[in-house]
Motif scaffolding. Sequence first.
Motif, PDB file in Angstrom:
ATOM      1  N   LEU A   1       0.821  -1.212   0.000  1.00  0.00           N
ATOM      2  CA  LEU A   1       0.000   0.000   0.000  1.00  0.00           C
ATOM      3  C   LEU A   1       0.856   1.264   0.000  1.00  0.00           C
ATOM      4  O   LEU A   1       0.592   2.199  -0.757  1.00  0.00           O
ATOM      5  CB  LEU A   1      -0.972   0.000   1.174  1.00  0.00           C
ATOM      6  N   ARG A   2       1.903   1.304   0.825  1.00  0.00           N
ATOM      7  CA  ARG A   2       2.744   2.512   0.877  1.00  0.00           C
ATOM      8  C   ARG A   2       3.393   2.783  -0.482  1.00  0.00           C
ATOM      9  O   ARG A   2       3.580   3.929  -0.868  1.00  0.00           O
ATOM     10  CB  ARG A   2       3.791   2.398   1.984  1.00  0.00           C
ATOM     11  N   ASP A   3       3.735   1.717  -1.216  1.00  0.00           N
ATOM     12  CA  ASP A   3       4.327   1.878  -2.546  1.00  0.00           C
ATOM     13  C   ASP A   3       3.288   2.358  -3.558  1.00  0.00           C
ATOM     14  O   ASP A   3       3.582   3.168  -4.428  1.00  0.00           O
ATOM     15  CB  ASP A   3       4.938   0.559  -3.020  1.00  0.00           C
ATOM     16  N   VAL A   4       2.061   1.835  -3.437  1.00  0.00           N
ATOM     17  CA  VAL A   4       0.975   2.265  -4.329  1.00  0.00           C
ATOM     18  C   VAL A   4       0.673   3.744  -4.092  1.00  0.00           C
ATOM     19  O   VAL A   4       0.516   4.517  -5.036  1.00  0.00           O
ATOM     20  CB  VAL A   4      -0.292   1.399  -4.105  1.00  0.00           C
TER      21      VAL A   4
ATOM     22  N   LEU B   1      -1.968   9.018  -4.676  1.00  0.00           N
ATOM     23  CA  LEU B   1      -3.252   8.960  -3.979  1.00  0.00           C
ATOM     24  C   LEU B   1      -3.024   8.755  -2.486  1.00  0.00           C
ATOM     25  O   LEU B   1      -1.988   8.237  -2.070  1.00  0.00           O
ATOM     26  CB  LEU B   1      -4.086   7.789  -4.502  1.00  0.00           C
ATOM     27  N   SER B   2      -3.999   9.139  -1.683  1.00  0.00           N
ATOM     28  CA  SER B   2      -3.952   8.816  -0.261  1.00  0.00           C
ATOM     29  C   SER B   2      -4.439   7.380  -0.073  1.00  0.00           C
ATOM     30  O   SER B   2      -5.051   6.794  -0.985  1.00  0.00           O
ATOM     31  CB  SER B   2      -4.854   9.766   0.528  1.00  0.00           C
ATOM     32  N   LYS B   3      -4.186   6.816   1.105  1.00  0.00           N
ATOM     33  CA  LYS B   3      -4.670   5.466   1.392  1.00  0.00           C
ATOM     34  C   LYS B   3      -6.190   5.404   1.276  1.00  0.00           C
ATOM     35  O   LYS B   3      -6.732   4.462   0.693  1.00  0.00           O
ATOM     36  CB  LYS B   3      -4.228   5.018   2.793  1.00  0.00           C
ATOM     37  N   SER B   4      -6.863   6.412   1.810  1.00  0.00           N
ATOM     38  CA  SER B   4      -8.332   6.381   1.764  1.00  0.00           C
ATOM     39  C   SER B   4      -8.837   6.490   0.327  1.00  0.00           C
ATOM     40  O   SER B   4      -9.848   5.873  -0.019  1.00  0.00           O
ATOM     41  CB  SER B   4      -8.927   7.487   2.632  1.00  0.00           C
ATOM     42  N   SER B   5      -8.129   7.231  -0.520  1.00  0.00           N
ATOM     43  CA  SER B   5      -8.538   7.327  -1.933  1.00  0.00           C
ATOM     44  C   SER B   5      -8.365   5.995  -2.647  1.00  0.00           C
ATOM     45  O   SER B   5      -9.199   5.613  -3.472  1.00  0.00           O
ATOM     46  CB  SER B   5      -7.740   8.414  -2.652  1.00  0.00           C
TER      47      SER B   5
ATOM     48  N   TYR C   1      -8.586   3.001  -1.311  1.00  0.00           N
ATOM     49  CA  TYR C   1      -9.671   2.113  -0.885  1.00  0.00           C
ATOM     50  C   TYR C   1     -11.040   2.594  -1.364  1.00  0.00           C
ATOM     51  O   TYR C   1     -11.918   1.773  -1.654  1.00  0.00           O
ATOM     52  CB  TYR C   1      -9.632   1.905   0.629  1.00  0.00           C
ATOM     53  N   ARG C   2     -11.236   3.913  -1.491  1.00  0.00           N
ATOM     54  CA  ARG C   2     -12.495   4.415  -2.036  1.00  0.00           C
ATOM     55  C   ARG C   2     -12.640   3.996  -3.503  1.00  0.00           C
ATOM     56  O   ARG C   2     -13.689   3.498  -3.922  1.00  0.00           O
ATOM     57  CB  ARG C   2     -12.575   5.934  -1.890  1.00  0.00           C
ATOM     58  N   LEU C   3     -11.575   4.174  -4.289  1.00  0.00           N
ATOM     59  CA  LEU C   3     -11.613   3.766  -5.699  1.00  0.00           C
ATOM     60  C   LEU C   3     -11.793   2.251  -5.823  1.00  0.00           C
ATOM     61  O   LEU C   3     -12.496   1.780  -6.720  1.00  0.00           O
ATOM     62  CB  LEU C   3     -10.345   4.215  -6.422  1.00  0.00           C
ATOM     63  N   LEU C   4     -11.177   1.489  -4.922  1.00  0.00           N
ATOM     64  CA  LEU C   4     -11.366   0.039  -4.912  1.00  0.00           C
ATOM     65  C   LEU C   4     -12.828  -0.319  -4.690  1.00  0.00           C
ATOM     66  O   LEU C   4     -13.373  -1.183  -5.381  1.00  0.00           O
ATOM     67  CB  LEU C   4     -10.543  -0.593  -3.788  1.00  0.00           C
ATOM     68  N   SER C   5     -13.458   0.346  -3.731  1.00  0.00           N
ATOM     69  CA  SER C   5     -14.858   0.035  -3.422  1.00  0.00           C
ATOM     70  C   SER C   5     -15.775   0.384  -4.582  1.00  0.00           C
ATOM     71  O   SER C   5     -16.844  -0.207  -4.721  1.00  0.00           O
ATOM     72  CB  SER C   5     -15.303   0.754  -2.153  1.00  0.00           C
ATOM     73  N   MET C   6     -15.349   1.332  -5.416  1.00  0.00           N
ATOM     74  CA  MET C   6     -16.130   1.727  -6.584  1.00  0.00           C
ATOM     75  C   MET C   6     -15.718   0.930  -7.829  1.00  0.00           C
ATOM     76  O   MET C   6     -16.215   1.182  -8.920  1.00  0.00           O
ATOM     77  CB  MET C   6     -15.935   3.229  -6.843  1.00  0.00           C
ATOM     78  N   GLN C   7     -14.798  -0.026  -7.639  1.00  0.00           N
ATOM     79  CA  GLN C   7     -14.258  -0.853  -8.721  1.00  0.00           C
ATOM     80  C   GLN C   7     -13.602  -0.004  -9.808  1.00  0.00           C
ATOM     81  O   GLN C   7     -13.699  -0.301 -10.995  1.00  0.00           O
ATOM     82  CB  GLN C   7     -15.325  -1.778  -9.285  1.00  0.00           C
TER      83      GLN C   7
END
Length: 87
Positions: free
Chosen positions: A33-36, A42-46, A48-54
């Motif tokens: 995650l830190r590398d991504v 992007l922030s960590k929350s962004s 995971y938000r984009l992940l949840s929206m596929q």
Amino acid sequence: MGLAFACVADSLRHSLVFHTETEMSLNQKILRLRDVVGTTGLSKSSVYRLLSMQLFPAPVKLGLAAVGWRSNEIEAWIQSRPTVGAV
């Protein structure tokens, strides 16, 4: 003895498949995650938000509580982003 041989043979078969897939993607790395976050900006929350929206590449399971992302999928996602000012 026959059961032990069957287990070893099955393990070797799985190992051969894994090595073949690994050889096909020698340049591919797994990003944590830190590398991504560092690569995408992007922030960590962004992430995971984009992940949840596929709208972001899905992570791969690395262990019981660890995940990572394939570097080639992250690079492809970055390349797919529109350029600033593009219509």
